[in-house]
Design a protein around this motif. Sequence first.
Motif, PDB file in Angstrom:
ATOM      1  N   ALA A 142       0.335  -1.064   0.045  1.00 23.89           N
ATOM      2  CA  ALA A 142       0.445  -0.261  -0.111  1.00 23.89           C
ATOM      3  C   ALA A 142       0.776   0.941   0.095  1.00 23.89           C
ATOM      4  O   ALA A 142       0.350   2.287   0.018  1.00 23.89           O
ATOM      5  CB  ALA A 142      -0.883   0.034   0.992  1.00 23.89           C
ATOM      6  N   ALA A 143       2.085   1.337  -0.024  1.00 27.37           N
ATOM      7  CA  ALA A 143       3.386   2.385   0.218  1.00 27.37           C
ATOM      8  C   ALA A 143       3.311   2.930  -1.070  1.00 27.37           C
ATOM      9  O   ALA A 143       4.300   2.093  -1.464  1.00 27.37           O
ATOM     10  CB  ALA A 143       4.355   1.957   0.568  1.00 27.37           C
ATOM     11  N   HIS A 144       3.446   3.710  -1.446  1.00 30.01           N
ATOM     12  CA  HIS A 144       3.859   4.501  -2.946  1.00 30.01           C
ATOM     13  C   HIS A 144       4.266   5.680  -2.982  1.00 30.01           C
ATOM     14  O   HIS A 144       3.157   7.028  -1.991  1.00 30.01           O
ATOM     15  CB  HIS A 144       2.790   3.966  -4.690  1.00 30.01           C
ATOM     16  N   LYS A 145       5.003   6.005  -3.676  1.00 31.37           N
ATOM     17  CA  LYS A 145       5.078   7.890  -3.486  1.00 31.37           C
ATOM     18  C   LYS A 145       3.434   8.564  -4.400  1.00 31.37           C
ATOM     19  O   LYS A 145       2.837   7.861  -5.132  1.00 31.37           O
ATOM     20  CB  LYS A 145       6.159   8.379  -4.587  1.00 31.37           C
ATOM     21  N   GLY A 146       2.601   9.983  -2.876  1.00 32.03           N
ATOM     22  CA  GLY A 146       1.664  10.080  -3.877  1.00 32.03           C
ATOM     23  C   GLY A 146       0.698   9.870  -2.768  1.00 32.03           C
ATOM     24  O   GLY A 146      -0.147  11.066  -2.328  1.00 32.03           O
ATOM     25  N   GLY A 147       0.942   8.449  -1.871  1.00 31.91           N
ATOM     26  CA  GLY A 147      -0.028   8.320  -0.626  1.00 31.91           C
ATOM     27  C   GLY A 147       0.576   8.736   0.763  1.00 31.91           C
ATOM     28  O   GLY A 147       1.127   9.453   0.816  1.00 31.91           O
ATOM     29  N   ARG A 150      -1.660   6.186   6.306  1.00 31.23           N
ATOM     30  CA  ARG A 150      -2.254   6.111   6.736  1.00 31.23           C
ATOM     31  C   ARG A 150      -2.785   4.941   5.824  1.00 31.23           C
ATOM     32  O   ARG A 150      -3.213   4.257   6.165  1.00 31.23           O
ATOM     33  CB  ARG A 150      -3.519   7.317   6.432  1.00 31.23           C
ATOM     34  N   ASP A 151      -2.561   5.182   4.632  1.00 33.54           N
ATOM     35  CA  ASP A 151      -2.508   4.024   3.551  1.00 33.54           C
ATOM     36  C   ASP A 151      -1.850   2.969   3.980  1.00 33.54           C
ATOM     37  O   ASP A 151      -2.319   1.867   4.064  1.00 33.54           O
ATOM     38  CB  ASP A 151      -2.023   4.470   2.155  1.00 33.54           C
ATOM     39  N   ILE A 152      -0.755   3.018   4.842  1.00 30.73           N
ATOM     40  CA  ILE A 152       0.026   1.581   4.947  1.00 30.73           C
ATOM     41  C   ILE A 152      -0.770   1.203   6.189  1.00 30.73           C
ATOM     42  O   ILE A 152      -1.042   0.021   6.330  1.00 30.73           O
ATOM     43  CB  ILE A 152       1.164   1.763   5.273  1.00 30.73           C
ATOM     44  N   SER A 153      -1.305   2.338   7.197  1.00 25.81           N
ATOM     45  CA  SER A 153      -2.076   1.549   8.658  1.00 25.81           C
ATOM     46  C   SER A 153      -3.071   0.557   7.922  1.00 25.81           C
ATOM     47  O   SER A 153      -3.509   0.075   8.576  1.00 25.81           O
ATOM     48  CB  SER A 153      -2.925   2.841   9.481  1.00 25.81           C
ATOM     49  N   ALA A 154      -3.805   1.351   7.023  1.00 23.66           N
ATOM     50  CA  ALA A 154      -5.074   0.968   6.863  1.00 23.66           C
ATOM     51  C   ALA A 154      -4.971  -0.943   6.373  1.00 23.66           C
ATOM     52  O   ALA A 154      -5.831  -0.925   6.605  1.00 23.66           O
ATOM     53  CB  ALA A 154      -6.210   1.499   6.150  1.00 23.66           C
ATOM     54  N   ALA A 155      -4.159  -0.906   5.273  1.00 24.69           N
ATOM     55  CA  ALA A 155      -4.330  -2.404   4.751  1.00 24.69           C
ATOM     56  C   ALA A 155      -3.203  -3.208   5.522  1.00 24.69           C
ATOM     57  O   ALA A 155      -4.253  -3.964   5.687  1.00 24.69           O
ATOM     58  CB  ALA A 155      -2.842  -1.734   4.109  1.00 24.69           C
ATOM     59  N   ILE A 243      10.848   4.917  -0.173  1.00 22.89           N
ATOM     60  CA  ILE A 243       9.820   5.257  -0.937  1.00 22.89           C
ATOM     61  C   ILE A 243      10.424   6.015  -2.544  1.00 22.89           C
ATOM     62  O   ILE A 243      11.497   6.825  -1.605  1.00 22.89           O
ATOM     63  CB  ILE A 243       8.870   5.727  -0.851  1.00 22.89           C
ATOM     64  N   THR A 244      10.214   5.300  -3.265  1.00 22.51           N
ATOM     65  CA  THR A 244      10.794   6.034  -4.589  1.00 22.51           C
ATOM     66  C   THR A 244      10.539   6.777  -5.797  1.00 22.51           C
ATOM     67  O   THR A 244       9.407   6.024  -5.782  1.00 22.51           O
ATOM     68  CB  THR A 244      12.550   5.285  -5.529  1.00 22.51           C
ATOM     69  N   GLU A 245      11.026   7.471  -7.007  1.00 22.50           N
ATOM     70  CA  GLU A 245      10.064   7.672  -7.721  1.00 22.50           C
ATOM     71  C   GLU A 245       9.177   7.046  -8.844  1.00 22.50           C
ATOM     72  O   GLU A 245       8.422   6.797  -8.772  1.00 22.50           O
ATOM     73  CB  GLU A 245      10.820   9.007  -8.305  1.00 22.50           C
ATOM     74  N   ASN A 246       9.495   5.638  -8.647  1.00 25.12           N
ATOM     75  CA  ASN A 246       9.154   4.760  -8.791  1.00 25.12           C
ATOM     76  C   ASN A 246       9.125   3.612  -8.451  1.00 25.12           C
ATOM     77  O   ASN A 246       9.984   2.372  -8.599  1.00 25.12           O
ATOM     78  CB  ASN A 246      10.047   3.919 -11.000  1.00 25.12           C
ATOM     79  N   GLY A 247       8.330   3.286  -7.637  1.00 23.23           N
ATOM     80  CA  GLY A 247       7.792   2.238  -6.500  1.00 23.23           C
ATOM     81  C   GLY A 247       8.920   2.116  -5.532  1.00 23.23           C
ATOM     82  O   GLY A 247       9.137   3.240  -5.065  1.00 23.23           O
ATOM     83  N   THR A 248       8.024   1.086  -3.631  1.00 23.59           N
ATOM     84  CA  THR A 248       9.251   1.259  -3.213  1.00 23.59           C
ATOM     85  C   THR A 248       9.436  -0.217  -3.054  1.00 23.59           C
ATOM     86  O   THR A 248       9.793  -1.427  -3.841  1.00 23.59           O
ATOM     87  CB  THR A 248       7.621   1.171  -2.468  1.00 23.59           C
ATOM     88  N   GLU A 249      10.555  -0.008  -2.238  1.00 21.80           N
ATOM     89  CA  GLU A 249      11.692  -0.825  -1.875  1.00 21.80           C
ATOM     90  C   GLU A 249      11.853  -1.815  -0.307  1.00 21.80           C
ATOM     91  O   GLU A 249      11.767  -0.386  -0.102  1.00 21.80           O
ATOM     92  CB  GLU A 249      12.600  -0.102  -2.416  1.00 21.80           C
ATOM     93  N   VAL A 250      11.838  -3.202  -0.731  1.00 21.28           N
ATOM     94  CA  VAL A 250      12.134  -3.161   0.534  1.00 21.28           C
ATOM     95  C   VAL A 250      13.624  -3.549   1.168  1.00 21.28           C
ATOM     96  O   VAL A 250      14.151  -4.121   0.350  1.00 21.28           O
ATOM     97  CB  VAL A 250      11.693  -4.664   0.448  1.00 21.28           C
TER      98      VAL A 250
END
Length: 254
Positions: A142-147, A150-155, A243-250
């Motif tokens: 659920a974590a992405h740039k522009g979100g 709380r999106d993470i929390s909700a998921a 968080i990056t410009e083109n996606g989320t990295e773990v």
Amino acid sequence: MGRNYVIHTSEEIKRIRVAASMTAQAREQIAGSVRAGMTTYDLDQIAGEIIRSMGGVPAFLNYCGYPGNICISVNDEVVHGIGSRSRFIMEGDIVSVDVGVSFNGAVGDSAKSVYVGKGPVPPELQKLLTETERSLEAGIAAAHKGGYVRDISAAVEKVANAAKLGIVREYVGHGSGIKLHEPPDVPNFTMLRKGPELQAGMVLCIEPMLNLGTHKVYVEPDGWTVRTKDGAPSAHFEHMILITENGTEVLTRV
Ligand code: MF3
Ligand code: CO
């Protein structure tokens, strides 16, 4: 008013990546060292050796006075358990190892819970482990740039609620990277405020702590060990994400 989040520079991110990768390797080696019959002190010592053999320093040691190399939380212990010479790990336990590694001015932080024993995992414990890890993966997805945070929390909350697991409220995920704990908080439940917008360069630790019983916990007289009030087992999984410009990295995958 100060910023309630941290954007890391690309130079910092280089160092954070290395510390996080060391943390992931240490977490796997430490979790793989858990055996019935050892004490949690033994495991803490092994963890210290693993981290130092990589050239790292245990990040939790002396943090706010914390006395262990890592946090080891067994069964109804939720988080922040301290290795003890009198606490023997037994067949049938679930053991959470929470590992922090400092290296070259950066820090990694990651946790996982494992079942100890040869036989089949009891279904309730398997569900606790599977769903807690699944809630972490949902938070990551659920974590992405522009979100928003709380999106993470909700998921995370959605998976925990569907599995009818208690969500610990007193302890939350957090920003990290240069200091162990940086803003913002990353709760495992939704609040009214949506939190900061997710932006490239943010490093967040997502760390659901879910209980097989109610959400209620208390802190032991040692001032650290958090336990469930009803004595039900608890699980804890944690990853550090970028968080990056083109996606989320773990950053703490092996
Ligand atoms: N992963 C835990 C956290 O983010 C680590 C606790 S560190 C301690 O809070 F030193 F405070 F135990
Ligand atoms: Co953490």
